[in-house]
Design a protein around this motif. Structure first.
Motif, short mmCIF file in Angstrom:
data_model
loop_
_atom_site.label_atom_id
_atom_site.label_comp_id
_atom_site.label_asym_id
_atom_site.label_seq_id
_atom_site.Cartn_x
_atom_site.Cartn_y
_atom_site.Cartn_z
N ARG A 1 0.95 4.82 4.62
CA ARG A 1 1.49 4.37 5.92
C ARG A 1 0.62 3.04 6.43
O ARG A 1 1.13 2.13 6.98
N HIS A 2 -0.65 3.51 6.71
CA HIS A 2 -1.44 2.38 7.23
C HIS A 2 -2.51 2.24 6.12
O HIS A 2 -3.42 3.03 5.69
N PRO A 3 -2.75 1.06 5.66
CA PRO A 3 -3.68 0.78 4.57
C PRO A 3 -5.17 0.95 4.80
O PRO A 3 -5.50 0.77 5.96
N VAL A 4 -5.69 1.66 3.92
CA VAL A 4 -7.09 2.32 4.19
C VAL A 4 -7.98 1.17 3.69
O VAL A 4 -9.28 1.28 4.05
N GLY B 1 -7.54 -2.09 3.89
CA GLY B 1 -7.36 -3.46 4.43
C GLY B 1 -6.79 -4.66 3.45
O GLY B 1 -6.98 -5.90 3.80
N CYS C 1 0.76 -1.22 0.14
CA CYS C 1 0.18 -0.04 0.06
C CYS C 1 1.00 1.33 0.04
O CYS C 1 1.98 1.27 0.62
#
Length: 142
Positions: A98-101, A103, A95
């Motif tokens: 930084r934090h996959p949106v 999932g 992704c």
């Protein structure tokens, strides 16, 4: 000029310094000379060279004619080793966030990001320092 593909300055310095050392195996190269050639801070480069030395790829020779030399042959050093010596383990990126949106279920890019990441990883694993020198990069012969 900028590109979409980004690597840290430290990794980029490490690659360029290693190419210079591989292209000039006859004499130790001082950090100051390498830094001047690639137009970077000698202090920053010195820290990168310490990481490469700790990983056993280069060694420092003291004295007035000292500098850095490769510890191993250029055909025995893979770009992935340089990456990991400087950055740590290569990330498994799927992704761009930084934090996959999403999932990982329905990425707007499909599998493109993972495929590109895998391609770069394979390039680093299969590419050797000698390959970089043999490509004839004009900077490596300064």
């Amino acid at each position: 000029m900028s590109t979409i593909l980004k690597f840290s300055d430290a990794f980029t310095l490490g690659i360029h310094a290693a190419v210079l050392l591989a292209a000039n195996p006859e004499d130790p190269l001082p950090v100051e000379k390498i830094a001047k050639t690639i137009k970077v801070s000698a202090n920053h480069l010195s820290k990168v060279m310490q990481r490469l030395a700790k990983a056993g790829m280069v060694r420092s020779i003291r004295g007035p004619k000292g500098g850095f030399v490769l510890e191993r042959k250029p055909d025995d050093i893979r770009l992935m080793e340089i990456y990991e010596a400087i950055e740590g383990e290569y990330p498994e990126g799927r992704c761009l966030f930084r934090h996959p949106v999403c999932g990982g279920k329905k990425c707007a890019f499909g599998g493109w990001v993972q495929n590109l990441n895998d391609e770069v990883k394979n390039f680093f694993k299969n590419r050797k320092l000698i390959d970089m020198v043999q490509e004839g990069d004009s900077m490596s012969r300064k």
